[in-house]
Enzyme design. Structure first.
Site, short mmCIF file in Angstrom:
data_model
loop_
_atom_site.label_atom_id
_atom_site.label_comp_id
_atom_site.label_asym_id
_atom_site.label_seq_id
_atom_site.Cartn_x
_atom_site.Cartn_y
_atom_site.Cartn_z
N SER A 14 1.39 -3.13 -4.41
CA SER A 14 0.81 -3.16 -5.74
C SER A 14 1.86 -2.80 -6.80
O SER A 14 2.88 -2.16 -6.49
CB SER A 14 -0.35 -2.17 -5.81
N PHE A 53 -1.06 -4.33 3.23
CA PHE A 53 -2.06 -4.63 4.26
C PHE A 53 -2.41 -6.10 4.34
O PHE A 53 -2.94 -6.56 5.35
CB PHE A 53 -3.35 -3.82 4.00
N CYS A 107 -1.46 -12.19 -3.01
CA CYS A 107 -0.77 -11.98 -4.28
C CYS A 107 -0.62 -13.30 -5.03
O CYS A 107 -0.27 -13.30 -6.19
CB CYS A 107 0.58 -11.34 -4.05
N GLU A 142 -5.51 -6.81 -11.87
CA GLU A 142 -5.64 -7.43 -10.55
C GLU A 142 -6.94 -6.95 -9.90
O GLU A 142 -7.20 -5.74 -9.85
CB GLU A 142 -4.44 -7.03 -9.67
N LYS A 161 8.18 0.01 7.83
CA LYS A 161 7.02 0.90 7.67
C LYS A 161 5.86 0.06 7.16
O LYS A 161 5.74 -0.25 5.99
CB LYS A 161 7.30 2.04 6.68
#
Ligand code: NAD
Length: 483
Positions: free
Chosen positions: A227, A150, A282, A383, A174
């Site tokens: 993730s 996202f 990230c 994280e 996707k």
């Protein structure tokens, strides 16, 4: 009436075969933007069959012609630049300038793909034996797919699609069901390119759609970004189903600040790293390691600057930090801050419970700084993916290196210093794939591979750069003798 998103399959917009839709909301205003189909096997299969049917003709289309589509694609994206940035803000919550940066980076990947005719060359050696020549030719492989996150809904799919199709493959994207609209707009733009039907396809959905991609026998390879737990699943499942896979995972990025660093310039940079995109990058700096005497001035400067950040709706030009992606993300981030405090960290700036006037329902978390963090605390290990910066204190350079290398992640790490020896040692010793020297966000540009080590990357060929050419092509060996 809110739009029910369609999928782009075989050059047409078609409805999903499923009846279940999930709402896509603006995380700042809570406005319902669209409904995204929770696609599954049938949708994925339709897209893959379209891509498979298009493949042979597309791979034999001259590479110069394939590259021409990318020149036109770039022009169209440039002409819709502001619309694309606005869409990213609306569905993701970042600021307009951050979204502009994302769109620029996405377009740079299209720029890179225009160079495919000169960089997908093979190689040849004559007289490998008497009168025998040997050649390695690059060939595309078939249908590839990308499963994307996202946080960069426009840029990340473009790390992959332009290069993959320009070398001659066909493609299925996707996107994240939380942010499907940026890709929807990119596909509307691609529709104007008049690419042959089936070369590019878009399927919406979540876990079921991902699973169908990973298990589909006609998909030869998957590019994944998301993730770490999901990256592991994708790596293992794709391998089990005989596919190539590159899986870029989560991160915990450390920044070392030496006592000799230019403190004002360093902190200006660290601010962008820790709080840019509300920490949902990230490459976001998540832990700053103050070395020796850097601690007090660093802490004071960080606090001063972070406390004055203007948090708000990303579409307002004065906003410096937007929302996180959802109420669930806000709850998770605030929970991690609370856990950090319970484990002994001191919140010298606390962004929990942030409410913005006019956007009271928005998913805002204010900039947060936790002091006195130690390596065993959860906020130092896991994280957070939110605007939370932890401060750790190291005695000297060696202790900082030990702290940083203790992380199970290895996406990025930076050092701020004026000392070339420390900078060089840092680059040499730190086990992370993207290293910044006096740079807070060490983001590889499109012609370089996006690094990542340890639990931040599963695979061998990274996204972007020459690694992308390797990943999306195979080398066929030709040995020839003429009597
Ligand atoms: P996510 O892992 O939840 O989702 C990523 C994609 O995987 C989405 O398309 C999602 O629908 C799909 N997915 C989710 N669960 C799945 C499952 N169990 N099986 C198969 N597919 C599944 O990630 P996110 O929350 O969308 O994105 C944030 C994460 O992405 C962060 O951890 C961030 O560090 C990481 N990220 C990494 C990079 C990188 O280059 N290393 C870049 C951007 C983001």
């Amino acid at each position: 009436m809110v739009e029910k998103l369609k999928q782009y399959i075989g050059g047409e917009w078609v409805s999903s075969s499923v009846a279940k839709y999930t709402p896509v909301t603006n995380p700042a205003t809570c406005e319902l933007l669209a409904e995204c189909p929770d696609g599954g096997r049938e949708d994925v299969d339709r897209a893959v069959q379209a891509a498979k049917a298009a493949y042979e003709e597309w791979r034999s289309t001259p590479v110069l012609s394939r590259a021409q589509y990318m020149f036109r694609f770039k022009d169209l994206l440039e002409s819709r630049f502001e619309d694309l940035a606005e869409m990213v803000v609306k569905e993701n919550g970042k600021t307009r300038d951050e979204a502009r940066g994302e769109v620029r980076r996405g377009i740079e990947s299209v720029d890179f793909a225009t160079s495919v005719p000169s960089i997908m060359r093979g190689y040849k050696v004559e007289d490998i034996s008497s009168g025998i020549d040997e050649t390695a030719e690059r060939q595309p492989l078939g249908v590839f797919a990308a499963i994307t996150p996202f946080n960069f809904p426009m840029m990340v799919p473009l790390w992959f699609l332009p290069t993959a199709i320009t070398v001659g493959n066909t493609f299925v994207v996707k996107p994240s069901p939380q942010t499907p609209l940026s890709m929807q707009l990119v596909y509307e733009i691609m529709d104007e390119l008049d690419l042959p039907e089936g070369v590019v396809n878009l399927v919406h959905g979540g876990v079921e759609a991902s699973r169908a991609v990973m298990e589909h026998p006609d998909i030869v390879g998957v590019s994944f970004v998301g993730s770490t737990p999901v990256a592991k699943i994708v790596y293992e499942t794709c391998a089990k189903h005989g596919k190539r896979v590159q899986a870029q995972g989560g991160a915990k990025n450390y920044i070392a600040v030496m006592p000799d660093a230019d403190m004002a310039a360093s902190v200006a940079n660290i601010m962008g790293s820790a709080f840019g995109c509300a920490g949902q990058r990230c490459l976001a700096g998540s832990v700053v390691v103050a070395v020796g005497d850097a601690y007090e001035p660093l802490k004071a400067e960080l606090l001063k600057r972070a406390a004055s950040l203007r948090v708000g709706y990303g579409l307002q030009e004065t906003t410096q930090m937007g929302t996180v992606i959802s109420p669930a993300a806000r709850e998770r981030i605030e929970g991690m801050i609370s856990q950090g405090v319970a484990e002994g960290a001191t919140p010298i700036l606390d962004g929990r419970g942030k409410v913005i006037e006019g956007y009271e329902q928005g998913s805002f978390v204010g900039p947060t700084i936790l002091d006195g963090v130690s390596p065993e605390m959860r906020v130092a290990k896991d994280e957070i993916f939110g605007p939370v910066l932890s401060i750790m204190h190291a005695r000297d350079f060696d202790e900082a290196v030990t702290m940083i290398n203790g992380s199970r992640y290895g996406n990025a790490a930076s050092i701020f210093t004026r000392n070339g020896k420390h900078a060089r040692d840092f680059k040499y010793r730190i086990r992370a794939g993207n290293i910044g020297i006096n740079v807070g966000v060490a983001a590889a540009t499109a012609s370089f591979p996006f690094g990542g080590q340890k639990e931040s990357f599963f695979g061998d060929l990274h996204g972007q750069g020459m690694d992308a050419i390797e990943f999306y092509t195979d080398k066929k060996i030709l040995i020839e003798r003429w009597f």
